[in-house]
Design a protein around this motif. Structure first.
Motif, short mmCIF file in Angstrom:
data_model
loop_
_atom_site.label_atom_id
_atom_site.label_comp_id
_atom_site.label_asym_id
_atom_site.label_seq_id
_atom_site.Cartn_x
_atom_site.Cartn_y
_atom_site.Cartn_z
N ASP A 48 0.84 -1.08 0.03
CA ASP A 48 0.06 -0.03 -0.10
C ASP A 48 0.78 1.23 -0.06
O ASP A 48 2.17 1.08 -0.01
CB ASP A 48 -0.95 -0.10 1.11
N LEU A 49 0.34 2.52 -0.11
CA LEU A 49 1.08 3.57 -0.29
C LEU A 49 1.71 3.85 1.16
O LEU A 49 2.68 4.89 1.03
CB LEU A 49 0.11 4.67 -0.60
N ASN A 50 1.60 3.17 2.11
CA ASN A 50 2.52 3.48 3.46
C ASN A 50 3.33 2.53 3.58
O ASN A 50 4.12 2.22 4.51
CB ASN A 50 1.43 3.36 4.41
N GLY A 51 3.71 1.52 2.58
CA GLY A 51 4.62 0.56 2.59
C GLY A 51 4.42 -0.67 3.24
O GLY A 51 5.33 -1.49 3.29
N ASN A 52 3.09 -1.02 3.58
CA ASN A 52 2.69 -2.25 4.25
C ASN A 52 2.39 -3.21 2.83
O ASN A 52 1.74 -2.87 1.95
CB ASN A 52 1.47 -2.18 5.04
N PRO A 53 2.64 -4.56 3.22
CA PRO A 53 2.38 -5.57 2.27
C PRO A 53 0.95 -5.61 2.13
O PRO A 53 0.35 -5.69 2.97
CB PRO A 53 2.85 -6.87 2.67
N LEU A 54 0.53 -5.95 0.87
CA LEU A 54 -1.22 -5.85 0.52
C LEU A 54 -1.51 -7.53 0.58
O LEU A 54 -0.80 -8.27 -0.08
CB LEU A 54 -1.31 -5.62 -0.84
N PRO A 55 -2.28 -8.03 1.67
CA PRO A 55 -2.54 -9.28 1.76
C PRO A 55 -3.75 -9.89 0.90
O PRO A 55 -3.58 -10.99 0.45
CB PRO A 55 -2.96 -9.49 3.39
N HIS A 56 -4.38 -8.81 0.12
CA HIS A 56 -5.28 -9.13 -0.72
C HIS A 56 -5.17 -8.24 -2.04
O HIS A 56 -4.81 -6.91 -1.86
CB HIS A 56 -6.69 -9.10 -0.11
N PRO A 57 -5.52 -8.55 -3.15
CA PRO A 57 -5.61 -7.66 -4.23
C PRO A 57 -6.55 -6.55 -3.98
O PRO A 57 -7.39 -6.71 -3.14
CB PRO A 57 -5.96 -8.69 -5.42
N THR A 58 -6.25 -5.27 -4.43
CA THR A 58 -7.15 -4.12 -4.12
C THR A 58 -6.99 -3.19 -5.58
O THR A 58 -6.53 -3.75 -6.65
CB THR A 58 -6.52 -3.44 -2.99
#
Length: 257
Positions: A48-58
């Motif tokens: 995401d834009l905060n640098g966290n891994p995305l666990p699901h497609p968005t």
């Protein structure tokens, strides 16, 4: 052809294999439909834009993507291996590097791909593979696919003397591990072989431009015998680098006859 849908992958193992490279093992049901890949194939890890891994497609507009070579993929398990450089740039660690060193088994991330990059030219007398640590997974895979009678060089710029890894390669390909001088300087010192080379280079943006000029002007290697790409640029995010890379590629294309 429609782009492949993003897939969710689960971390099964994460280990440091050299001082500056982390090996991530990924599994999960979504990888059962992941296609077979060849040397140079890559995936894009999504944050995401905060640098966290995305666990699901968005929504793609809300995604920051980081590109990594697929070190290996075993469809029978299924298991994907990604080797990630984890150094900081000017003291700042990017989201992918931060994730690589902190992720634990059971964590999930979304990835897209595979994409493919150009391989070696089919007609050559010798090969030259060159790159920094970010290109090491691709160089390793290309070396493993060379015919047994291939000859030439693999020049790899590493950040620590202990970043050397085992490589499967033809006996006639000489590996140079360089950690004291720049990649362009190391290449300029090579004993250039006779015949037609097939050249594959991937590295930092400024080094890429210097090597490209050297190959074109000093060595006069035909453009069709060269694959050269920048994988990153100092002080720039991947999105910023992508823009710089496109502008540079367009400008260089105008210089070709």
């Amino acid at each position: 052809m429609a782009k492949p849908q993003p897939r969710q992958a689960t971390v099964t193992k994460s280990i440091r294999i050299t001082p500056t490279m982390q090996r991530i093992y990924l599994g999960g049901d979504d990888l059962r439909t992941f296609p077979s890949v060849s040397a140079g194939a890559y995936v894009k890890l999504m944050f995401d834009l905060n640098g966290n891994p995305l666990p699901h497609p968005t929504e793609m507009s809300k995604v920051a993507m980081r590109t990594y070579t697929v070190a290996s993929f075993d469809a029978t398990k299924p298991e994907m291996v990604i080797d990630m450089v984890v150094h900081a740039d000017n003291g700042i660690t990017g989201p992918a590097s931060a994730w690589a060193v902190s992720t634990q088994p059971g964590d999930t991330i979304t990835l897209a791909g595979p994409g493919t990059s150009k391989g070696l030219n089919d007609h050559y007398d010798w090969v030259l593979l060159a790159g920094d640590m970010t290109a090491l997974p691709s160089i390793r895979n290309h070396l493993a696919e060379l015919p047994s009678n291939a000859k030439g060089y693999a020049v790899i710029q590493i950040e620590d003397e202990n970043d050397k890894v085992a490589l499967s390669k033809p006996e006639g390909v000489f590996v140079i591990w360089e950690h004291t001088q720049s990649l362009p300087m190391c290449l300029a010192e090579l004993d250039w072989l006779d015949g037609t080379p097939s050249i594959w280079v991937a590295c930092e943006f400024s080094d890429m431009r210097a090597i490209r000029t050297w190959l074109k002007d000093d060595k006069e290697v035909a453009h069709e015998h060269i694959y050269i790409s920048s994988y990153w640029k100092k002080g720039r995010s991947e999105d910023q680098h992508k823009i710089d890379k496109k502008q540079d590629s367009d400008a260089f294309a105008k210089t070709l006859n």
